[in-house]
Motif scaffolding. Structure first.
Motif, short mmCIF file in Angstrom:
data_model
loop_
_atom_site.label_atom_id
_atom_site.label_comp_id
_atom_site.label_asym_id
_atom_site.label_seq_id
_atom_site.Cartn_x
_atom_site.Cartn_y
_atom_site.Cartn_z
N THR A 156 -54.14 41.74 61.19
CA THR A 156 -53.25 40.24 60.31
C THR A 156 -53.32 39.01 61.17
O THR A 156 -53.49 38.35 60.28
CB THR A 156 -51.59 41.29 59.83
OG1 THR A 156 -51.40 42.94 59.78
CG2 THR A 156 -50.75 40.20 58.98
N CYS A 160 -54.75 36.14 59.21
CA CYS A 160 -53.95 35.22 58.46
C CYS A 160 -55.00 33.50 59.28
O CYS A 160 -54.86 32.33 59.40
CB CYS A 160 -52.49 35.81 59.68
SG CYS A 160 -51.34 35.30 58.79
N PHE A 281 -47.97 31.16 54.33
CA PHE A 281 -47.03 32.38 54.51
C PHE A 281 -45.86 32.15 54.41
O PHE A 281 -45.27 32.93 55.58
CB PHE A 281 -47.95 32.06 56.11
CG PHE A 281 -48.98 31.95 56.93
CD1 PHE A 281 -50.06 32.79 56.53
CD2 PHE A 281 -49.33 30.11 56.68
CE1 PHE A 281 -51.21 32.77 56.38
CE2 PHE A 281 -51.00 30.74 56.39
CZ PHE A 281 -51.96 31.56 56.80
N GLN A 286 -47.78 34.45 51.35
CA GLN A 286 -48.49 35.47 52.16
C GLN A 286 -48.83 36.56 51.04
O GLN A 286 -49.73 37.62 51.69
CB GLN A 286 -46.97 36.61 52.98
CG GLN A 286 -47.34 37.29 53.73
CD GLN A 286 -47.02 39.04 52.81
OE1 GLN A 286 -46.54 38.41 51.74
NE2 GLN A 286 -47.78 39.72 52.72
N TRP A 298 -52.46 42.16 54.16
CA TRP A 298 -51.30 42.54 55.14
C TRP A 298 -51.11 43.76 55.33
O TRP A 298 -51.55 44.64 54.01
CB TRP A 298 -50.64 42.07 55.89
CG TRP A 298 -50.23 40.56 55.43
CD1 TRP A 298 -51.48 40.06 55.45
CD2 TRP A 298 -49.23 39.25 56.10
NE1 TRP A 298 -51.14 38.04 55.91
CE2 TRP A 298 -49.44 38.24 56.20
CE3 TRP A 298 -48.39 39.79 57.32
CZ2 TRP A 298 -48.71 37.47 57.01
CZ3 TRP A 298 -47.00 38.99 57.05
CH2 TRP A 298 -47.57 37.89 57.05
N PHE A 306 -42.23 41.37 58.61
CA PHE A 306 -42.16 40.08 57.86
C PHE A 306 -41.18 40.06 56.65
O PHE A 306 -39.88 39.41 57.09
CB PHE A 306 -43.35 39.78 56.93
CG PHE A 306 -43.43 38.74 56.37
CD1 PHE A 306 -44.17 36.74 56.26
CD2 PHE A 306 -43.18 38.25 54.59
CE1 PHE A 306 -43.43 36.10 56.47
CE2 PHE A 306 -43.24 37.39 53.82
CZ PHE A 306 -42.88 35.86 54.24
N TRP A 436 -42.13 31.86 61.67
CA TRP A 436 -44.25 30.98 62.22
C TRP A 436 -43.34 29.90 63.19
O TRP A 436 -44.51 29.65 63.71
CB TRP A 436 -43.86 30.32 60.89
CG TRP A 436 -44.29 31.55 59.81
CD1 TRP A 436 -43.82 31.33 58.65
CD2 TRP A 436 -45.32 32.29 60.30
NE1 TRP A 436 -44.51 32.45 57.98
CE2 TRP A 436 -45.42 33.51 58.81
CE3 TRP A 436 -46.18 33.12 60.65
CZ2 TRP A 436 -46.14 34.87 58.61
CZ3 TRP A 436 -47.60 34.17 61.30
CH2 TRP A 436 -47.15 34.88 59.52
#
Length: 436
Positions: A156, A160, A281, A286, A298, A306, A436
């Motif tokens: 993942t 990203c 994200f 996302q 993902w 998440f 994040w």
């Protein structure tokens, strides 16, 4: 769904509707019962009675009229009175000018034409270079922080990072507006006579805008198109385009200046870029991959992690209120995630740029402290009670003071910079929300 299905669900001849609409705009839509359309608000259509009754006809006429209110002098005073009460406190001098509605109307009607003199005066090559370099550093810092996340698995993380590297940018304005022949070409189908009255001008502009809209039907998506007026004080991220847009209107203090030192530049505009990057994200972004497709990209485990972490932000902001108006943590989730990620990333980028350079104090404040002051200044706010109450029901952004508070209580770097004591307002506990 196909127009055949749409017509059965909602008793109306949609083939005739779309063909007539396109024809009036000067285009042939060639719609048939097999033509496919996207119905975004299915629930609304199911609740709405399309039977041809007096109420339905009156409603349709009202919707048409509402779009033209700005060009109808008879309601101008009424419209402006509501606008003033909602937007400006009684103590504010900002509401004293009657020119503001006119300026906004011209900006909305001919955004690229009105942008021309603005960008010629205020947007320099040096400024655009500063935006690009700052964005490069923000993207680099985001990927660095991304690779350190223990709640994301490596596949993942790699996906990203690819998405970050695939982001495109639109900065300030489309280049063609500074070329007379190309700007004239863009507006050549806008038919306004010097003898036209105010309402006729509005109708011509509306028709021009409809022509622009329908002309793109059935053509490949143009990811270079500009969707907003360059003069707007705004920046945004498009998940479908995987693209940053930084409009010329926001490339001014207190957001940015080409001569600012890193602690001011990254605290303000760096946080803005980080905010928009993080939107790629957040709970909505996302769901879109690097090409802007809404697909599962993902792993299941990373998605679960998440979702667990986003709930922390909902719970945190649900506890906040401003002037006795409660904040909705669910409504503001995406923007709150972006605010937090933006500041964390901007601080990391700022430290990368400083690269151990000896810190200097300015008027008793350290560079690290001024970084956070620069961020907080972006959200100095003035609003009416009515506007605050409306925003907490409809605006996905938290009110300015809450954007600052909610973000900085989650920042360990802020706590260290200002030596906040544990249990204080800005350091309530060690249980911080972090994504994040």
């Amino acid at each position: 769904m196909r127009l055949r299905e749409l017509s059965k669900l909602f008793h109306m001849d949609w083939v005739k509707y779309f063909n007539t609409y396109f024809s009036k705009a000067g285009f042939s839509g060639d719609f048939t019962e097999d033509s496919v359309v996207i119905v975004e608000t299915l629930k609304y259509f199911r609740l709405f009675d399309f039977a041809v009754t007096d109420n339905a006809v009156n409603y349709a006429k009202w919707q048409l009229l509402v779009k033209e209110l700005s060009f109808a002098n008879a309601v101008d005073d009424f419209d402006w009175d509501i606008f003033r009460k909602l937007r400006y406190p009684k103590s504010s001098k900002l509401g004293a000018s009657d020119n503001l509605p006119c300026v906004e109307l011209v900006e909305q009607s001919m955004p690229l034409a009105i942008a021309r003199p603005f960008v010629e005066e205020f947007v320099t090559t040096n400024l655009i270079d500063t935006v690009n370099e700052t964005a490069n550093q923000i993207e680099k810092a985001f990927v660095q922080r991304l690779m350190e996340k223990d709640w994301l698995d490596q596949p993942t993380k790699d996906q990203c990072a690819e998405k970050v590297n695939a982001i495109t940018r639109q900065i300030a304005y489309p280049d063609f507006i500074k070329i007379d022949s190309k700007l004239d070409k863009f507006y050549e189908k806008l038919d306004i006579s010097i003898r036209s009255n105010f309402f006729e001008i509005g109708a011509a502009i509306r028709n021009f805008q409809i022509q622009q809209m329908v002309s793109s039907y059935s053509k490949p998506t143009d990811k270079t198109q500009w969707l907003d007026a360059p003069t707007e004080v705004n920046a945004y991220y498009s998940p479908q385009f995987n693209q940053f847009v930084f409009l010329a209107g926001i490339l001014r203090p207190p957001f940015i200046a080409a001569t600012w030192p890193p602690f001011l530049l990254y605290g303000a505009f760096g946080a803005v870029i980080g905010h928009e990057l993080t939107h790629g994200f957040d709970d909505q972004g996302q769901q879109f991959d690097k090409n802007g497709n809404r697909v599962k990209w993902w792993t299941d485990n990373s998605i679960r992690q998440f979702q667990n972490r986003t709930q922390c932000f909902v719970d945190q902001y649900d506890q906040y209120s401003l002037l006795d108006v409660k904040i909705n943590g669910e409504l503001t989730l995406g923007e709150n995630i972006a605010d937090n990620g933006g500041v964390h990333t901007a601080y990391h980028a700022y430290k990368n740029v400083m690269n151990g350079t000896k810190a200097i104090k300015y008027k008793g404040l350290s560079e690290d402290q001024l970084f956070f002051v620069s961020f907080a200044q972006l959200y100095c706010s003035l609003f009416t009670d009515a506007a605050l109450e409306q925003s907490t029901k409809t605006d996905p952004h938290s009110p300015g003071p809450i954007r600052v508070l909610g973000t900085l209580v989650n920042s360990e770097e802020f706590t260290e910079a200002f030596q906040c004591s544990k249990g204080s307002k800005m350091y309530p506990s060690d249980d911080r929300c972090e994504l994040w």
